[in-house]
Design a protein around this motif. Structure first.
Motif, PDB file in Angstrom:
ATOM      1  N   ASN A 122       4.546  -3.146  -0.482  1.00  0.00           N
ATOM      2  CA  ASN A 122       3.798  -4.121  -1.065  1.00  0.00           C
ATOM      3  C   ASN A 122       4.625  -5.256  -0.895  1.00  0.00           C
ATOM      4  OD1 ASN A 122       1.257  -3.243  -2.054  1.00  0.00           O
ATOM      5  ND2 ASN A 122       2.720  -1.599  -3.027  1.00  0.00           N
ATOM      6  N   GLU A 154       2.152  -4.920   3.010  1.00  0.00           N
ATOM      7  CA  GLU A 154       0.857  -5.106   2.397  1.00  0.00           C
ATOM      8  C   GLU A 154       0.914  -6.491   1.796  1.00  0.00           C
ATOM      9  OE1 GLU A 154      -0.792  -1.769   0.122  1.00  0.00           O
ATOM     10  OE2 GLU A 154      -0.526  -0.403   1.724  1.00  0.00           O
ATOM     11  N   ASP A 184      -4.336  -6.438   1.808  1.00  0.00           N
ATOM     12  CA  ASP A 184      -4.681  -5.464   0.506  1.00  0.00           C
ATOM     13  C   ASP A 184      -5.346  -5.933  -0.330  1.00  0.00           C
ATOM     14  OD1 ASP A 184      -3.970  -3.308  -1.091  1.00  0.00           O
ATOM     15  OD2 ASP A 184      -2.068  -3.957  -1.745  1.00  0.00           O
ATOM     16  N   GLU A 244      -9.060   2.558  -0.627  1.00  0.00           N
ATOM     17  CA  GLU A 244      -8.033   2.932  -1.606  1.00  0.00           C
ATOM     18  C   GLU A 244      -9.000   3.687  -2.672  1.00  0.00           C
ATOM     19  OE1 GLU A 244      -5.026  -0.656  -1.974  1.00  0.00           O
ATOM     20  OE2 GLU A 244      -6.866  -0.933  -3.204  1.00  0.00           O
TER      21      GLU A 244
END
Ligand code: C2E
Ligand code: CA
Ligand code: CA
Ligand code: CA
Length: 286
Positions: A122, A154, A184, A244
């Protein structure tokens, strides 16, 4: 407290006071925590929906606080973001994750090494704005000897809203090197779908809110339609779709049928230590 009149008093709310103190305490403790090595990373497998094989993992940072126990990223990433500590912390996460990906890569039989397990890291908005992003990433990949294609960064949709060329340039450079870029929490912002073409993004990560409507049979028909539309648009732009928050087999069935490529969620595995992912992926390779 005086209710009426010119002066208004703030009535102390003991709970929010306590929270403010905790927040302050955590904020001031962050830099020392990084030096003392109190952060650690859990990895959550990314699974191909077609055959449930492990394709990679997302690195999720945690703080093993000496007094408060393990603290989740939702509680300290925003603080680190505000104080600027996110830059060195993010660099640490990237380096650890790259090392880990190298270990996974070397554990694969030689004939499978050209499609290595990806590690997803991330990237917060402050890191995106930091001028050292490209140089740091290149330096880490080279020093560790990890191919760029084994890394996926991400970036949240909201971080790229209204992004100009200056902000996109480092991402573009990384993408040209072969680093994958994922968008994301897709679907939570207000991004213009047509705007996707402008972004150097190869992966859409559909937010958990979409999978929630598919938890039961029958699934919410509107959610199904929306996801179907997003998947077909993404595929027409050569993007892959990761979902997700898959918690049940029913959700996985819907998402597979709708053409989603990869999934992540408790149904497959919770975030955990890196050894577990190696066991999972080696089991698949047999
Ligand atoms: P995210 O990037 O959206 O990560 C997914 C979150 O969903 C993770 O929460 C993960 O544990 C959780 N999750 C995974 N599967 C399921 C499921 O099936 N059901 C449910 N309900 N939840 C699931 P986590 O680990 O608490 O991380 C929260 C957020 O903190 C992340 O959201 C990400 O935005 C941020 N974060 C984590 N690690 C880092 C990091 O190293 N750097 C930065 N900048 N942010 C990070
Ligand atoms: Ca993420
Ligand atoms: Ca996400
Ligand atoms: Ca999220």
């Amino acid at each position: 407290a005086k209710a009426a009149g010119g002066n208004r008093y703030e009535i102390a709310d003991p709970e929010s006071d306590e929270r403010a103190i905790t927040r302050h305490g955590l904020t001031t403790a962050l830099p020392a925590a990084l030096e003392r090595g109190e952060f650690f990373i859990e990895y959550q497998p990314l699974v191909r929906l077609g055959d449930a094989s492990v394709r990679g993992a997302e690195a999720l940072v945690r703080w093993a606080h000496p007094q408060h126990g393990v603290i989740g990223p939702d509680r300290f990433i925003p603080l680190a973001e505000r104080t600027g500590l996110i830059v060195p912390l993010g660099r640490w996460v990237l380096e650890q994750s790259a090392r880990q990906a190298k270990v996974w890569l070397e554990a694969l039989p030689p004939e499978e090494r050209d499609t290595p397990l990806r590690v997803n890291v991330n990237l917060s908005p402050a890191q995106l704005h930091h001028p050292g992003l490209v140089a740091d990433t290149v330096e880490i990949l080279e020093r560790i000897g990890l191919p760029a294609g084994a890394l996926c960064l991400e970036v949240t949709e909201s971080a790229l809203i209204g992004a100009d060329e200056d902000l996109l340039k480092p991402l573009r450079q990384l993408a040209e090197m072969g680093v994958h870029i994922a968008l994301d929490d897709f679907g939570t912002g207000y991004s213009n779908l047509a705007n996707l073409r402008r972004l150097p993004v190869g992966v859409l990560k559909l937010d958990r809110s979409f999978t929630q409507g598919m938890q039961q049979h029958p699934a919410d028909p509107v959610d199904l339609k929306i996801v179907e539309g997003i998947v077909s648009l993404a595929h027409s732009l050569d993007l892959t779709v990761t979902v997700e928050g898959v918690e049940t087999g029913a959700q996985a069935d819907h998402l597979r049928r709708l053409g989603c490529d990869t999934a992540q969620g408790w149904y497959y595995a919770r975030p955990g230590p890196p050894e577990r992912l190696r066991e999972l992926s080696l089991a698949d390779a047999v």
